[in-house]
Design a protein around this motif. Structure first.
Motif, PDB file in Angstrom:
ATOM      1  N   THR A 286       0.840  -1.198   0.000  1.00  0.00           N
ATOM      2  CA  THR A 286       0.000   0.000   0.000  1.00  0.00           C
ATOM      3  C   THR A 286       0.874   1.247   0.000  1.00  0.00           C
ATOM      4  N   ASP A 287       1.896   1.268   0.848  1.00  0.00           N
ATOM      5  CA  ASP A 287       2.826   2.396   0.909  1.00  0.00           C
ATOM      6  C   ASP A 287       3.504   2.595  -0.443  1.00  0.00           C
ATOM      7  N   ASP A 288       4.002   1.523  -1.041  1.00  0.00           N
ATOM      8  CA  ASP A 288       4.664   1.619  -2.345  1.00  0.00           C
ATOM      9  C   ASP A 288       3.714   2.162  -3.415  1.00  0.00           C
ATOM     10  N   PHE A 289       2.463   1.696  -3.390  1.00  0.00           N
ATOM     11  CA  PHE A 289       1.481   2.155  -4.367  1.00  0.00           C
ATOM     12  C   PHE A 289       1.298   3.673  -4.278  1.00  0.00           C
ATOM     13  N   TYR A 290       1.101   4.181  -3.062  1.00  0.00           N
ATOM     14  CA  TYR A 290       0.865   5.620  -2.906  1.00  0.00           C
ATOM     15  C   TYR A 290       2.127   6.445  -3.140  1.00  0.00           C
ATOM     16  N   ARG A 291       3.298   5.893  -2.813  1.00  0.00           N
ATOM     17  CA  ARG A 291       4.550   6.596  -3.135  1.00  0.00           C
ATOM     18  C   ARG A 291       4.644   6.824  -4.642  1.00  0.00           C
ATOM     19  N   LYS A 292       4.305   5.817  -5.409  1.00  0.00           N
ATOM     20  CA  LYS A 292       4.343   5.939  -6.871  1.00  0.00           C
ATOM     21  C   LYS A 292       3.241   6.881  -7.363  1.00  0.00           C
ATOM     22  N   GLU A 293       2.060   6.732  -6.786  1.00  0.00           N
ATOM     23  CA  GLU A 293       0.900   7.553  -7.193  1.00  0.00           C
ATOM     24  C   GLU A 293       1.176   9.048  -7.015  1.00  0.00           C
ATOM     25  N   TYR A 294       1.789   9.412  -5.873  1.00  0.00           N
ATOM     26  CA  TYR A 294       1.992  10.822  -5.549  1.00  0.00           C
ATOM     27  C   TYR A 294       3.437  11.286  -5.716  1.00  0.00           C
TER      28      TYR A 294
END
Length: 93
Positions: free
Chosen positions: A35-43
């Motif tokens: 989840t953290d990796d997903f949002y790091r990439k997203e933002y």
């Protein structure tokens, strides 16, 4: 069902119980890190910078961004909690 579970738990050694907990913690940690990796990439930033940059406010408190922020914060808290529990389980403080 509860009786069956109690019986199984009572028959396990302490090491077996610790291993069950360890595997569960690692499963959770993996989910939180994904989840953290997903949002790091997203933002394009980590959660700390996301907060410092006031992204939610800059996006006019859009539902998606607020929802992402809440989910991301839960994941970061989960990572910290699970890492602490894994350390405690392995005998560290």
């Amino acid at each position: 069902m509860q009786t069956v579970l109690k019986k199984q738990i009572n028959e396990m050694t302490e090491d077996e119980l610790k291993e069950v907990l360890r595997r569960d913690y690692l499963r959770r940690l993996t989910r939180y890190r994904m989840t953290d990796d997903f949002y790091r990439k997203e933002y394009g930033m980590d959660f700390e910078n996301f907060q410092k940059s006031n992204i939610v406010e800059k996006q006019n408190y859009a539902f998606k961004v607020e929802s992402d922020a809440q989910e991301w914060e839960l994941a970061i808290d989960g990572i910290n909690t699970v890492e602490r529990k894994l350390k405690e389980l392995s005998g560290g403080n």
